[in-house]
Scaffold this motif. Structure first.
Motif, PDB file in Angstrom:
ATOM      1  N   LEU A  32      -3.515   8.707  -5.366  1.00 28.26           N
ATOM      2  CA  LEU A  32      -4.270   7.629  -4.714  1.00 28.26           C
ATOM      3  C   LEU A  32      -3.748   6.266  -5.161  1.00 28.26           C
ATOM      4  N   SER A  33      -3.547   6.104  -6.487  1.00 23.79           N
ATOM      5  CA  SER A  33      -3.051   4.827  -7.015  1.00 23.79           C
ATOM      6  C   SER A  33      -1.724   4.455  -6.366  1.00 23.79           C
ATOM      7  N   PHE A  34      -0.808   5.430  -6.361  1.00 18.01           N
ATOM      8  CA  PHE A  34       0.512   5.156  -5.789  1.00 18.01           C
ATOM      9  C   PHE A  34       0.399   4.864  -4.291  1.00 18.01           C
ATOM     10  N   ALA A  35      -0.449   5.649  -3.601  1.00 19.59           N
ATOM     11  CA  ALA A  35      -0.565   5.496  -2.147  1.00 19.59           C
ATOM     12  C   ALA A  35      -1.068   4.103  -1.776  1.00 19.59           C
ATOM     13  N   ILE A  36      -2.048   3.607  -2.554  1.00 22.37           N
ATOM     14  CA  ILE A  36      -2.606   2.284  -2.246  1.00 22.37           C
ATOM     15  C   ILE A  36      -1.526   1.217  -2.331  1.00 22.37           C
ATOM     16  N   VAL A  37      -0.657   1.340  -3.351  1.00 23.18           N
ATOM     17  CA  VAL A  37       0.387   0.335  -3.536  1.00 23.18           C
ATOM     18  C   VAL A  37       1.477   0.471  -2.480  1.00 23.18           C
ATOM     19  N   VAL A  38       1.877   1.712  -2.177  1.00 17.18           N
ATOM     20  CA  VAL A  38       2.976   1.927  -1.234  1.00 17.18           C
ATOM     21  C   VAL A  38       2.577   1.499   0.180  1.00 17.18           C
ATOM     22  N   THR A  39       1.332   1.825   0.586  1.00 17.15           N
ATOM     23  CA  THR A  39       0.937   1.555   1.970  1.00 17.15           C
ATOM     24  C   THR A  39       0.459   0.124   2.188  1.00 17.15           C
ATOM     25  N   HIS A  40       0.260  -0.628   1.096  1.00 16.05           N
ATOM     26  CA  HIS A  40      -0.264  -2.003   1.203  1.00 16.05           C
ATOM     27  C   HIS A  40      -1.507  -2.060   2.080  1.00 16.05           C
TER      28      HIS A  40
END
Lengths: 110, 201
Positions: A32-40
């Protein structure tokens, strides 16, 4: 379903299922953490806030499932030390940020 | 359920009270926590002091970070399985799980060293800006901890090899290392969140 094996003395160490539950939760939170950053998908300030929240939850998951922290009476002194350390570290981090920010404002360096 | 059998086989450590060694080690970990706290505070203050140099957005790669995070996270659960085997007195299994944990940890340290070499090669070494000084200090302190953990894992694997049972003292050592290893994973959560991800927004 009990999450921990407990010996007669009350000491807990994990079981296979408790480690797997902890691991799955940790993976979900990390992704989730990574996804939030990658998808902006969120505004910068909302992203920081969500990241912090996810990190705190993940730290608690690790403490519970991997370090087996809990309310056992045998762990009382461990918990007291831990609470003291959290307080100490919070004062160091929040205090440092406050003082340095204040100094920067007073000296008009930003 | 499966853990009912575990309780039966764990009967050998009946009347086993957590040793003072483990509590002492816990207190050490708490002081370690304060070291990391001060390094995080330093990083938080200096995170925008780029001195005209590159910022985290330009430097950090999310692929490598994800791989490092995955390695460390998986190593946490493999060590946990090792501890379960240790409680069941299955020494060969303990050695195998410790070996897997060691390799995962080694992969993590290898990736980190590779990243550092790449950064220094790009002219983004610790002497470039206050941001990079704080970054290298914090992340390499964590990396050093992991490296010492690897040394510790190897030592315990050697000490375990050839023994028939796990004595109390050895169990304490394994428990301390377990606390150390899981603690480093917790520090890494804060590192990848506040150092890497927060710089990539």
């Amino acid at each position: 379903m009990s999450e921990h094996n407990t010996t007669s003395s009350g000491e807990s160490h994990g079981s296979v299922s408790s480690y797997i539950i902890g691991f799955v939760l940790a993976v979900i939170l990390t992704v989730l953490s990574f996804a939030i950053v990658v998808t902006h998908s969120l505004s910068p300030s909302a992203t920081i806030l969500t990241l912090s929240l996810l990190a705190i939850i993940q730290v608690v998951v690790h403490l519970h499932y991997f370090l087996h922290m809990g309310g056992h009476s045998e762990h009382r002194w461990n918990n007291i030390c831990f609470v003291f350390t959290i307080g100490f570290v919070s004062i160091v981090i929040i205090g440092t940020l406050f003082v340095m920010n204040n100094a920067a404002v007073q000296m008009m360096s930003r | 359920m499966a853990h009912d059998t575990t309780i039966q086989t764990a009967g050998h450590d009946e009347h086993h009270h957590e040793s003072p060694v483990v509590f002492g080690f816990w207190v050490y970990l708490m002081t370690d926590c304060i070291i990391f706290g001060t390094l995080f505070a330093t990083f938080a203050v200096l995170r925008n002091q780029f001195n005209g140099g590159p910022n985290g957005h330009q430097l950090f790669e999310i692929g490598g970070l994800a791989l490092e995070t995955a390695l460390l996270l998986i190593s946490s659960i493999t060590y946990g399985f090792g501890m379960i085997a240790a409680h069941k007195n299955e020494i060969n299994k303990v050695i195998v799980w410790l070996g897997i944990t060691f390799l995962l940890g080694l992969g993590f340290v290898g990736l980190e060293v590779k990243e550092f070499i790449g950064l220094i090669h790009e002219g983004a070494g610790p002497d470039r800006s206050a941001f990079l000084s704080a970054f290298f200090t914090l992340v390499s302190t964590h990396g050093l901890h992991v490296s010492f953990g690897l040394l510790w894992i190897l030592t315990l694997m050697v000490q375990l090899a050839g023994t028939k049972t796990i004595p109390e003292r050895m169990m304490s050592k394994l428990t301390c290392l377990s606390l150390f290893w899981h603690f480093l994973d917790i520090v890494w959560i804060c590192v990848f969140t506040y150092v890497y991800l927060a710089s990539m927004i």
